[in-house]
Enzyme design. Structure first.
Site, short mmCIF file in Angstrom:
data_model
loop_
_atom_site.label_atom_id
_atom_site.label_comp_id
_atom_site.label_asym_id
_atom_site.label_seq_id
_atom_site.Cartn_x
_atom_site.Cartn_y
_atom_site.Cartn_z
CB THR A 1 -63.89 9.15 34.60
OG1 THR A 1 -65.19 8.63 34.89
CG2 THR A 1 -63.73 9.19 33.09
CG PHE B 1 -61.03 12.70 31.63
CD1 PHE B 1 -62.08 13.10 30.83
CD2 PHE B 1 -61.28 12.45 32.98
CE1 PHE B 1 -63.36 13.26 31.35
CE2 PHE B 1 -62.55 12.60 33.50
CZ PHE B 1 -63.59 13.01 32.68
#
Length: 286
Positions: A173, A175
């Protein structure tokens, strides 16, 4: 001196919490119920920064940051990439054979289809991963498991029954770190990313013409996404990431050309590229 507070969406033990611990080990993570709440906490000064997931290598777009960010008036000052490792957990003393269902965020369930199918258990969608861990710890029901992080298992006193159960090893992921004030990285200080939003004029081939300058000036665009503005089918805004600093000669020319064909343009952030980007250069993919 008080600790810097960093807002995130979710409960203690969420992947955003882990990203904060890794990127800012001395900061105080501040859980928020929604992305809007997290952004409001930064805007109001309740939090110093925010750690918001923007995209995942398996699930695609995570937060609707493309809608939230331009309206919030906040700025991107950094990015962080987190390899996502999912754990299957349950209340202490539970055995794999006891489990009938598993709860987690819809993305986590989708990223762990293989083990869910293998165990023949029912997936149940929960608001977030860490929240599902907290819920099952409170219910003390040995027939229900959760998929969450190792940190969540530790916080809520759960046993990990199966480790690293994600289907894809590359599950990562990205961010973005948000702040109230812009803080541009210094030109020439290493690999940089410039993020901006723009709306092209309503002219034939306006997007093609607006982006032509990036090709002719050798600027690498790593992300381009479109989204509606105020539910209007014909008012499209674009969100883009490019390599470099706006004062670099090539990028400065490209932006000048883009502005000529755009009715709106705003730089959202100029920040250091995370080292993870180097692991995905085109030369390594050949």
């Amino acid at each position: 001196m008080s600790k810097m507070k960093i807002a995130f969406q979710g409960e203690p033990g969420a992947n955003s919490h882990i990203a904060i611990v890794e990127a800012y080990p001395d900061a105080e993570p501040m859980p928020c119920a929604t992305f809007e709440d997290a952004l409001s906490a930064i805007s109001s000064g309740e939090a110093d920064l925010g750690m918001i997931p923007i995209e995942n290598s398996v699930a695609g777009r995570v937060a609707d940051i493309h809608h939230l960010l331009p309206a919030s008036g906040l700025f991107i000052i950094g990015e962080w990439f987190l390899p996502v490792r999912h754990q299957l957990m349950a209340v202490k003393g539970t055995k794999l054979d006891d489990i009938k269902s598993v709860e987690s965020h819809v993305h986590a369930l989708g990223q762990c289809r293989r083990i869910i199918r293998k165990l023949g258990i029912k997936p149940i969608v929960h608001a977030d991963t860490a929240g599902s861990a907290r819920d099952i710890s409170e219910r003390k029901d040995k027939t229900v498991a959760a998929i969450a992080s190792r940190l969540a298992a530790k916080i809520y006193g759960l046993d990990i029954l199966a480790e690293d159960i994600e289907d894809e090893a590359h599950n990562t992921t990205r961010f973005v770190v948000l702040a109230r004030e812009p803080k541009w990285a210094t030109q020439g200080s290493g690999p940089l990313v410039t993020t901006f939003v723009f709306r092209v004029r309503n002219l034939p081939a306006a997007l093609y013409k607006a982006l032509g300058g990036f090709a002719t000036n050798g600027v690498n665009m790593t992300k381009l996404e479109s989204y509606m503005v105020d539910g209007n089918f014909f008012a499209t805004q674009f969100y883009a990431d490019v390599d470099g600093h706006p004062e670099d000669k090539g990028l400065a020319f490209a932006i000048e050309e883009l502005k000529f064909f755009s009715r709106e343009f705003r730089i959202v952030g100029v920040y250091p590229g995370h080292p993870f980007r180097a692991t995905f250069s085109e030369t390594q993919q050949d």
